[in-house]
Design an enzyme around this catalytic site. Structure first.
Site, PDB file in Angstrom:
ATOM      1  N   ASN A   9     114.320 -19.247  40.408  1.00  0.00           N
ATOM      2  CA  ASN A   9     114.258 -20.088  41.608  1.00  0.00           C
ATOM      3  C   ASN A   9     114.221 -19.163  42.823  1.00  0.00           C
ATOM      4  O   ASN A   9     115.235 -18.578  43.188  1.00  0.00           O
ATOM      5  CB  ASN A   9     115.488 -21.007  41.647  1.00  0.00           C
ATOM      6  CG  ASN A   9     115.560 -21.823  42.921  1.00  0.00           C
ATOM      7  OD1 ASN A   9     114.611 -21.844  43.714  1.00  0.00           O
ATOM      8  ND2 ASN A   9     116.683 -22.495  43.130  1.00  0.00           N
ATOM      9  N   TRP A  10     113.053 -19.040  43.409  1.00  0.00           N
ATOM     10  CA  TRP A  10     112.888 -18.096  44.531  1.00  0.00           C
ATOM     11  C   TRP A  10     113.479 -18.632  45.831  1.00  0.00           C
ATOM     12  O   TRP A  10     113.540 -17.902  46.826  1.00  0.00           O
ATOM     13  CB  TRP A  10     111.412 -17.783  44.744  1.00  0.00           C
ATOM     14  CG  TRP A  10     110.756 -17.064  43.599  1.00  0.00           C
ATOM     15  CD1 TRP A  10     111.388 -16.529  42.487  1.00  0.00           C
ATOM     16  CD2 TRP A  10     109.359 -16.782  43.437  1.00  0.00           C
ATOM     17  NE1 TRP A  10     110.465 -15.941  41.654  1.00  0.00           N
ATOM     18  CE2 TRP A  10     109.212 -16.076  42.223  1.00  0.00           C
ATOM     19  CE3 TRP A  10     108.228 -17.049  44.196  1.00  0.00           C
ATOM     20  CZ2 TRP A  10     107.972 -15.646  41.755  1.00  0.00           C
ATOM     21  CZ3 TRP A  10     106.985 -16.623  43.739  1.00  0.00           C
ATOM     22  CH2 TRP A  10     106.875 -15.925  42.528  1.00  0.00           C
ATOM     23  N   LYS A  11     113.843 -19.908  45.840  1.00  0.00           N
ATOM     24  CA  LYS A  11     114.367 -20.545  47.065  1.00  0.00           C
ATOM     25  C   LYS A  11     113.397 -20.300  48.224  1.00  0.00           C
ATOM     26  O   LYS A  11     112.192 -20.191  48.000  1.00  0.00           O
ATOM     27  CB  LYS A  11     115.789 -20.059  47.349  1.00  0.00           C
ATOM     28  CG  LYS A  11     116.686 -20.217  46.107  1.00  0.00           C
ATOM     29  CD  LYS A  11     118.150 -20.054  46.349  1.00  0.00           C
ATOM     30  CE  LYS A  11     118.892 -20.287  45.043  1.00  0.00           C
ATOM     31  NZ  LYS A  11     120.345 -20.204  45.171  1.00  0.00           N
ATOM     32  N   GLU A  97     121.841 -26.908  46.671  1.00  0.00           N
ATOM     33  CA  GLU A  97     121.477 -26.747  48.089  1.00  0.00           C
ATOM     34  C   GLU A  97     120.820 -28.024  48.623  1.00  0.00           C
ATOM     35  O   GLU A  97     120.966 -28.358  49.798  1.00  0.00           O
ATOM     36  CB  GLU A  97     120.585 -25.502  48.249  1.00  0.00           C
ATOM     37  CG  GLU A  97     121.406 -24.230  48.083  1.00  0.00           C
ATOM     38  CD  GLU A  97     120.698 -23.055  47.449  1.00  0.00           C
ATOM     39  OE1 GLU A  97     119.459 -23.011  47.443  1.00  0.00           O
ATOM     40  OE2 GLU A  97     121.413 -22.162  46.938  1.00  0.00           O
ATOM     41  N   GLU A 168     124.958 -25.384  37.185  1.00  0.00           N
ATOM     42  CA  GLU A 168     125.124 -24.363  38.220  1.00  0.00           C
ATOM     43  C   GLU A 168     126.407 -24.650  39.006  1.00  0.00           C
ATOM     44  O   GLU A 168     126.404 -25.485  39.920  1.00  0.00           O
ATOM     45  CB  GLU A 168     123.937 -24.391  39.185  1.00  0.00           C
ATOM     46  CG  GLU A 168     122.619 -24.046  38.527  1.00  0.00           C
ATOM     47  CD  GLU A 168     121.622 -23.439  39.520  1.00  0.00           C
ATOM     48  OE1 GLU A 168     121.133 -22.345  39.230  1.00  0.00           O
ATOM     49  OE2 GLU A 168     121.375 -24.039  40.574  1.00  0.00           O
ATOM     50  N   GLY A 174     124.959 -17.449  44.406  1.00  0.00           N
ATOM     51  CA  GLY A 174     124.781 -16.478  45.482  1.00  0.00           C
ATOM     52  C   GLY A 174     126.070 -15.793  45.916  1.00  0.00           C
ATOM     53  O   GLY A 174     126.121 -15.147  46.957  1.00  0.00           O
ATOM     54  N   SER A 214     124.606 -16.500  39.957  1.00  0.00           N
ATOM     55  CA  SER A 214     124.803 -15.050  39.939  1.00  0.00           C
ATOM     56  C   SER A 214     124.504 -14.411  38.581  1.00  0.00           C
ATOM     57  O   SER A 214     125.206 -13.501  38.146  1.00  0.00           O
ATOM     58  CB  SER A 214     126.225 -14.694  40.395  1.00  0.00           C
ATOM     59  OG  SER A 214     126.435 -15.138  41.727  1.00  0.00           O
ATOM     60  N   GLY A 235     118.604 -17.112  40.657  1.00  0.00           N
ATOM     61  CA  GLY A 235     118.230 -17.109  42.067  1.00  0.00           C
ATOM     62  C   GLY A 235     117.883 -15.696  42.513  1.00  0.00           C
ATOM     63  O   GLY A 235     116.791 -15.183  42.220  1.00  0.00           O
ATOM     64  N   GLY A 236     118.812 -15.048  43.204  1.00  0.00           N
ATOM     65  CA  GLY A 236     118.575 -13.733  43.802  1.00  0.00           C
ATOM     66  C   GLY A 236     117.881 -12.728  42.890  1.00  0.00           C
ATOM     67  O   GLY A 236     116.896 -12.087  43.294  1.00  0.00           O
TER      68      GLY A 236
HETATM   69  P1  13P Z   1     121.916 -16.935  42.382  1.00  0.00           P
HETATM   70  O1  13P Z   1     121.402 -16.420  41.061  1.00  0.00           O
HETATM   71  O2  13P Z   1     121.379 -16.203  43.562  1.00  0.00           O
HETATM   72  O3  13P Z   1     123.415 -17.073  42.357  1.00  0.00           O
HETATM   73  O4  13P Z   1     121.342 -18.439  42.550  1.00  0.00           O
HETATM   74  C1  13P Z   1     121.483 -19.338  41.506  1.00  0.00           C
HETATM   75  C2  13P Z   1     120.686 -20.542  41.809  1.00  0.00           C
HETATM   76  O5  13P Z   1     120.995 -21.292  42.719  1.00  0.00           O
HETATM   77  C3  13P Z   1     119.483 -20.805  41.001  1.00  0.00           C
HETATM   78  O6  13P Z   1     118.977 -22.074  41.228  1.00  0.00           O
END
Ligand code: 13P
Length: 252
Positions: A9-11, A97, A168, A174, A214, A235-236
């Site tokens: 998920n690149w957000k 989010e 999640e 994050g 994470s 995510g990250g």
């Molecule tokens: P992180 O891996 O940055 O914690 O984000 C997780 C996430 O929200 C994936 O949708």
């Protein structure tokens, strides 16, 4: 047998140049071993770029959100049929989010899931508790309420049977904090049992349940070794091709 899915998920990150680099690296370094399915979720403006770069590869792509209405006067929204038009296989729905920053409700999320499935997409339904809910031991109740909204929708059981679920915990997103593999496994098995009791055993047994929060190459091995963790929503670390591929390589 459930196949592992590693999803990125690149957000709201990226640019045409950065995505060109990222996808070129991913394609070039994808392991030959085909024990893992891969998917990326670019911001909607870059879905066409993902389509043109990933078509014919082993990496699927999807949207990060979808509108609960099929078309019309909904300025700023993207419909399920538009995602299908650009080759999306998946769509993330109900990410924390979206729930917490944009106040999406459980009922709205259920509508999105149903409309996505009707259009032929596979929803990745995100569920999870906040830090305060975790501390007051409300995880189980929160997730049940999130799932009930889908299960109780007239078309919800059918839609959920065509979905992926991502657990999640909001406190792990994050933050660098990760649920321990044991804790994540415990929540995952409860989700599977709840789906089994309320939708059906066959659906529950074949449902991919991903963990997100994470995830990194150095914690993915133990997470992916758990019997009810069928992949990760990253995510990250998904913005770094070495880390993203490294997570998939952690699956034995
Ligand atoms: P992180 O891996 O940055 O914690 O984000 C997780 C996430 O929200 C994936 O949708």
């Amino acid at each position: 047998m459930r196949k592992t899915l590693i999803a990125g998920n690149w957000k709201m990150n990226g640019s045409q140049a950065a995505i060109d680099q990222l996808l070129s690296s991913l394609k070039a370094s994808l392991p030959e071993r085909d024990n893992v399915d891969w998917a990326v979720f670019p911001p909607s403006t870059y879905i066409a770029q993902a389509q043109s770069m990933l078509e014919g590869s082993r990496i699927a792509w999807g949207g990060q959100n979808v509108c609960e209405h099929p078309e019309g006067a909904y300025t700023g929204e993207v419909s399920a049929s538009m995602l299908v038009d650009f080759g999306c296989k998946y769509v993330i729905i109900g990410h924390s989010e979206r729930r917490h920053i944009y106040n999406e409700t459980n009922e709205q999320i259920a509508e999105k899931i149903v409309i996505a499935v009707e259009a032929g997409l596979t929803p990745v339904i995100c569920v999870g508790e906040t830090q305060a809910q975790f501390e007051s031991e409300m995880t189980r109740e929160v997730i049940r309420t999130q799932l009930d909204a889908v299960i109780n929708h007239p078309e919800g059981k059918e839609a959920i049977s065509r979905s992926v679920i991502a657990y999640e915990p909001v406190w792990a997103i994050g933050t660098g904090l990760t649920a321990t593999p044991e804790l994540a496994q415990d929540v995952h098995i409860r989700i599977r049992s709840y789906i089994s009791e309320n939708v059906g055993k066959k659906v529950a047994d074949s449902m991919q349940i991903l963990y997100g929060g994470s995830v990194k190459p150095d914690n993915a091995t133990n997470l992916l070794a758990q019997p009810d963790i069928d992949g990760c929503l990253v995510g990250g670390a998904s913005l770094d091709p070495t880390k993203f591929i490294g997570i998939g390589k952690c699956k034995n």
